[in-house]
Design a protein around this motif. Sequence first.
Motif: not given
Length: 229
Positions: A85-90
Amino acid sequence: MPLYSLQHLSPTAVLGLWHLTETPAELWPLLPQPEAYQALLPAKTDARRQAQWLGGRVLLHRLLSETLPDLAAEILVQNDNTGRPWLAGAGPGPTVSLSHSGTWVAAILAQDGRAGVDVEEIRDKAHRLASKFLAADEWAAAQAASQAGLNDASTHYSLLWSAKETLYKLSAQRGIIFKTQLLLGEFEPRESGEIPATLVLNGLQTRHCICYSQPAPGYVLTYCHEPHA
């Protein structure tokens, strides 16, 4: 039910636990941008797996609301081509680790460094497969601990598997061989504690510390956060 617990591992990292009792229909309204998440939902998932998938994202957004409140509603939790998982927009800073098993979901959100978390329902499967993921000395130590009555065998082997899962997530690489590259040192089994660990990667050995506990009867939790020096 709401967030079960929230623990600050450091000034820059937080660990959250969610006891999953909701149905998918009850979880969807808890997510920002539900239409975007609908497009990301894996195909052919049954209701239980949908609830786990949704619960993980609801939990991460709760952690985001604690640490990045101005961006929480705009961020999407996505998965890269290795499944992490990763945070798109962070932006490039924050890192996340996510796990679910049975009715529990666990997540770490860290503003720097790297992190790994794993929650496992205690079953005898890890005991049956011990020879496939434990090095010879690890297996011998586990057998000795079980024979001495220090821990229930299913609990102990599930804990060892979970610790290696956390170390694997910390490595952030595919193709790791659990038996030879994820190594666990000796420890005295308790309800909670620490397990010394060694990661063998690219010809180098690095030392790590895996924390563990039992968040509820029938489950084990392991985690590690290593901030940048």
